[in-house]
Design a protein around this motif. Structure first.
Motif, short mmCIF file in Angstrom:
data_model
loop_
_atom_site.label_atom_id
_atom_site.label_comp_id
_atom_site.label_asym_id
_atom_site.label_seq_id
_atom_site.Cartn_x
_atom_site.Cartn_y
_atom_site.Cartn_z
N SER A 51 139.30 56.49 56.19
CA SER A 51 140.48 55.97 55.48
C SER A 51 140.20 55.77 53.99
N MET A 52 139.00 55.24 53.67
CA MET A 52 138.66 54.99 52.26
C MET A 52 137.86 56.15 51.65
N GLY A 53 137.38 57.06 52.47
CA GLY A 53 136.66 58.23 51.95
C GLY A 53 135.27 57.93 51.43
N LEU A 54 134.65 56.83 51.88
CA LEU A 54 133.37 56.41 51.31
C LEU A 54 132.19 57.18 51.87
N ALA A 55 132.37 57.89 52.98
CA ALA A 55 131.26 58.67 53.53
C ALA A 55 130.87 59.81 52.61
N GLY A 56 131.79 60.24 51.77
CA GLY A 56 131.53 61.39 50.91
C GLY A 56 131.33 61.04 49.45
N LEU A 57 130.95 59.80 49.15
CA LEU A 57 130.79 59.41 47.74
C LEU A 57 129.79 60.30 47.02
N LEU A 58 128.68 60.64 47.67
CA LEU A 58 127.62 61.40 47.01
C LEU A 58 127.79 62.91 47.13
N ILE A 59 128.86 63.33 47.81
CA ILE A 59 129.07 64.76 48.07
C ILE A 59 130.07 65.32 47.05
N LEU A 63 132.96 70.32 48.12
CA LEU A 63 132.56 70.34 49.53
C LEU A 63 133.32 69.31 50.35
N GLY A 64 134.36 68.72 49.78
CA GLY A 64 135.18 67.77 50.51
C GLY A 64 134.83 66.32 50.27
N GLY A 65 133.86 66.05 49.38
CA GLY A 65 133.46 64.69 49.10
C GLY A 65 134.23 64.08 47.94
N GLN A 66 133.77 62.92 47.47
CA GLN A 66 134.43 62.22 46.38
C GLN A 66 133.85 62.57 45.02
N GLY A 67 132.66 63.16 45.01
CA GLY A 67 132.05 63.54 43.75
C GLY A 67 131.70 62.35 42.88
N ALA A 68 131.42 61.22 43.49
CA ALA A 68 131.03 60.02 42.74
C ALA A 68 129.52 60.03 42.55
N THR A 97 122.82 62.51 53.93
CA THR A 97 123.54 63.27 52.90
C THR A 97 122.59 63.77 51.82
N GLU A 98 121.67 62.90 51.37
CA GLU A 98 120.71 63.32 50.34
C GLU A 98 119.80 64.43 50.86
N GLY A 110 130.06 69.12 54.42
CA GLY A 110 131.51 68.99 54.57
C GLY A 110 131.88 68.14 55.76
N ARG A 111 131.14 68.29 56.85
CA ARG A 111 131.41 67.49 58.05
C ARG A 111 131.07 66.02 57.81
N LEU A 112 129.96 65.74 57.13
CA LEU A 112 129.60 64.35 56.84
C LEU A 112 130.59 63.71 55.87
N ALA A 113 131.12 64.51 54.95
CA ALA A 113 132.06 63.97 53.96
C ALA A 113 133.31 63.41 54.60
N THR A 114 133.74 63.99 55.71
CA THR A 114 134.95 63.51 56.39
C THR A 114 134.72 62.20 57.11
#
Length: 357
Positions: A51-59, A63-68, A97-98, A110-114
């Motif tokens: 819901s908040m998209g925090l799994a993909g902060l570092l992605i 690739l489907g992440g937040q690019g943070a 993720t790292e 991509g799967r982890l980012a979701t």
């Protein structure tokens, strides 16, 4: 000069995560869940990760992440540390993720980012960035061996397994046997992973990917420890203002004021060290040294803050109903995670050429 203050975006992120945890991560529920057969709160994980998209902060966004970056992930971990949240954020959204970023595996990233897939690096929680890694055998394309102390393996969908041939392999979690281990911190359970002919897909070289993952883990763990220590101090001050003895607030006694003032100084210093580690990971500047400094300092302060909270809460602090025991157990377990403070001090001495005589 490096700016370690929180940005407006980071403050907004903190507020959003804290609001969610306040509504969905009550201490009583965490304690009750810790005694059950399913200590992880997958409903909370879904809210955080999907819901908040925090799994993909570092992605990266591509690739489907937040690019943070690591500073934002550090803010999330501070709040998760305050709540002792039983979610696999550190192990999946940071460590696994790292490792995948080090290998460049876009499909799994991509799967982890979701957030719908939980990844776990199959390396013991006690191992730091410079430790020798236990590995499994590769025979006829399948993996054989046993790995112990794997955090959050119980809820993993995919395990990243270092092998004797130097490769890092992706293994479906349902292809291995996961046996629970006794853990002091019941909110971050450990397991022994047994591979008996498990099929795996080679992702890349294990050594650089695992080293990168463990370095990030050690650096951002300091932010989790900061959140825990800050909560312990804040709750203790609040309690001592309310608790009365001899018709005056307990917090008014000078001896307790001195203890709290000393603890406040240590927590402030820990904040600087943790923020510096997150910034170093984000910028790549003096990363090894800054992470080693942060972990050498963070673990003792977090444990001390939790111990002081337990003692200064008096009899109520010793009860199962009060959440301080959750913080103390997490602090104690974190002090052994991704390298002890002593191990990081030794690493720091090597890095700055200050070896013992």
């Amino acid at each position: 000069m490096t700016d370690l203050l929180y940005s407006q975006e980071e403050d907004a992120l903190r507020a959003a995560v804290r609001d969610l945890l306040t509504d969905h991560c009550a201490a009583a529920d965490v304690a009750a869940r810790a005694e059950s057969a399913a200590p992880h709160d997958l409903g909370l994980w879904k809210s955080l990760a999907q819901s908040m998209g925090l799994a993909g902060l570092l992605i990266p966004e591509a690739l489907g992440g937040q690019g943070a970056g690591h500073r934002e992930a550090a803010v999330v971990l501070e709040e998760l540390g305050r709540a002792v949240a039983p979610v696999p954020y550190l192990t999946s959204a940071v460590v696994a993720t790292e490792a995948l970023l080090g290998c460049g595996d876009e499909e799994l990233l991509g799967r982890l980012a979701t957030g719908r897939t939980i990844g776990v690096l199959a390396v013991g929680l006690h191992l730091g960035p410079g430790a020798a890694l236990p590995v499994v055998r590769v025979e006829n394309g399948t993996l054989h061996g046993e790995l112990t102390g794997i955090a959050d393996a119980a809820v993993a969908d995919v395990l990243l397994v270092p092998a004797a041939d130097g490769g890092l392999y992706a293994v479906a979690a349902d292809a291995v046997t996961r046996t629970p281990q006794v853990s002091l911190d019941l909110t971050r359970p450990l397991a022994t992973v047994t591979l008996d002919g498990a099929p795996g897909r080679r992702l890349g070289d294990a050594e650089p990917a695992v080293r990168r993952a463990l370095r990030a883990a050690a650096g951002l763990l300091a932010s989790e420890q900061l959140g825990l220590a800050d909560w312990a101090l804040t709750e203790t001050v609040r309690y001592l203002k309310e608790r009365k003895q001899f018709n005056r607030p307990v917090g008014g006694f000078q001896a307790l004021k001195h203890r709290l003032a000393q603890l406040w100084l240590e927590v402030v210093n820990l904040r600087a060290a943790a923020r510096a580690a997150a910034d170093a990971l984000a910028t790549g500047t003096d990363t090894d040294i800054t992470v080693a400094v942060a972990q050498a300092y963070a673990a003792p302060v977090a444990v001390r803050a939790a111990e002081e909270a337990l003692q200064l809460h008096g009899g109520i602090g010793m009860t199962w109903e009060h959440p301080v025991h959750l913080g103390l157990k997490r602090a104690k377990a974190d002090s052994l995670a991704y390298g002890t403070a002593g191990a990081h001090r030794e690493a720091l001495a090597e890095l700055v050429d200050l070896r013992a005589p």
